[in-house]
Design a protein around this motif. Structure first.
Motif, PDB file in Angstrom:
ATOM      1  N   LEU A 163       0.922  -1.147   0.183  1.00  0.00           N
ATOM      2  CA  LEU A 163       0.076   0.113   0.182  1.00  0.00           C
ATOM      3  C   LEU A 163       0.777   1.058   0.085  1.00  0.00           C
ATOM      4  CD1 LEU A 163      -2.865  -1.058   2.557  1.00  0.00           C
ATOM      5  CD2 LEU A 163      -3.047  -0.807   0.096  1.00  0.00           C
ATOM      6  N   ARG A 164       2.085   1.244   0.817  1.00  0.00           N
ATOM      7  CA  ARG A 164       2.907   2.394   0.789  1.00  0.00           C
ATOM      8  C   ARG A 164       3.339   2.669  -0.618  1.00  0.00           C
ATOM      9  NH1 ARG A 164       6.452   0.419   4.522  1.00  0.00           N
ATOM     10  NH2 ARG A 164       4.985   0.676   6.118  1.00  0.00           N
ATOM     11  N   THR A 195      -5.284   5.895   3.474  1.00  0.00           N
ATOM     12  CA  THR A 195      -6.617   4.850   3.321  1.00  0.00           C
ATOM     13  C   THR A 195      -7.008   4.073   4.568  1.00  0.00           C
ATOM     14  OG1 THR A 195      -5.194   2.938   2.563  1.00  0.00           O
ATOM     15  CG2 THR A 195      -6.065   4.457   1.110  1.00  0.00           C
ATOM     16  N   ALA A 196      -8.171   3.808   4.831  1.00  0.00           N
ATOM     17  CA  ALA A 196      -8.888   3.141   5.690  1.00  0.00           C
ATOM     18  C   ALA A 196      -8.176   1.716   5.992  1.00  0.00           C
ATOM     19  CB  ALA A 196     -10.197   2.777   5.941  1.00  0.00           C
ATOM     20  N   THR A 197      -7.905   1.061   4.986  1.00  0.00           N
ATOM     21  CA  THR A 197      -7.272  -0.170   5.101  1.00  0.00           C
ATOM     22  C   THR A 197      -5.829  -0.073   5.466  1.00  0.00           C
ATOM     23  OG1 THR A 197      -8.371  -0.933   3.149  1.00  0.00           O
ATOM     24  CG2 THR A 197      -6.497  -2.165   3.636  1.00  0.00           C
ATOM     25  N   TYR A 198      -5.223   0.789   5.188  1.00  0.00           N
ATOM     26  CA  TYR A 198      -3.519   0.942   5.831  1.00  0.00           C
ATOM     27  C   TYR A 198      -3.854   1.196   7.223  1.00  0.00           C
ATOM     28  CZ  TYR A 198       1.118   2.502   6.214  1.00  0.00           C
ATOM     29  OH  TYR A 198       2.107   2.687   6.544  1.00  0.00           O
ATOM     30  N   PHE A 226      -2.024  -0.822  10.140  1.00  0.00           N
ATOM     31  CA  PHE A 226      -1.258  -0.137  11.075  1.00  0.00           C
ATOM     32  C   PHE A 226      -1.874  -0.562  12.532  1.00  0.00           C
ATOM     33  CE2 PHE A 226       0.238   3.114  13.668  1.00  0.00           C
ATOM     34  CZ  PHE A 226       1.544   3.361  13.654  1.00  0.00           C
ATOM     35  N   ALA A 227      -3.003  -0.408  12.757  1.00  0.00           N
ATOM     36  CA  ALA A 227      -3.360  -0.817  14.273  1.00  0.00           C
ATOM     37  C   ALA A 227      -3.250  -2.264  14.603  1.00  0.00           C
ATOM     38  CB  ALA A 227      -4.996  -0.384  14.384  1.00  0.00           C
TER      39      ALA A 227
END
Length: 64
Positions: free
Chosen positions: A31-32, A39-42, A46-47
Motif C-alpha cells: 500500500l505504501r 486509506t482506511a485499509t492502511y 497499522f493498528a
C-alpha cells in the motif's frame, strides 16, 4: 492438558502471531508503494500491526 501440550500451544500461537505480523508488513509495504497510506485499509493494518507487535514483544520477554 499437560505442560508439554501447553508449551506447544504457546509455541504455535507465537509462530502464528509472527507470521501474521510479517504478512501485515508486506501488505502495508504494498500500500505504501501505491501511495495509499491515508486509506482506511492502511490505518486498520497499522493498528493491527501495533497490536501484534505488542503481543510479540510480550511473548519474547517470556522466551516464547
Amino acid at each position: 492438558m499437560s505442560d508439554a501440550e501447553r508449551l506447544e500451544a504457546y509455541d504455535a500461537f507465537s509462530r502464528a502471531v509472527r507470521a501474521e505480523l510479517s504478512e501485515m508488513g508486506e501488505r502495508m509495504d504494498a500500500l505504501r508503494a501505491e501511495n495509499k497510506v491515508k486509506t482506511a485499509t492502511y490505518r486498520q493494518l497499522f493498528a493491527m500491526r501495533m497490536t501484534l507487535k505488542e503481543i510479540d514483544r510480550r511473548l519474547a520477554e517470556r522466551g516464547l
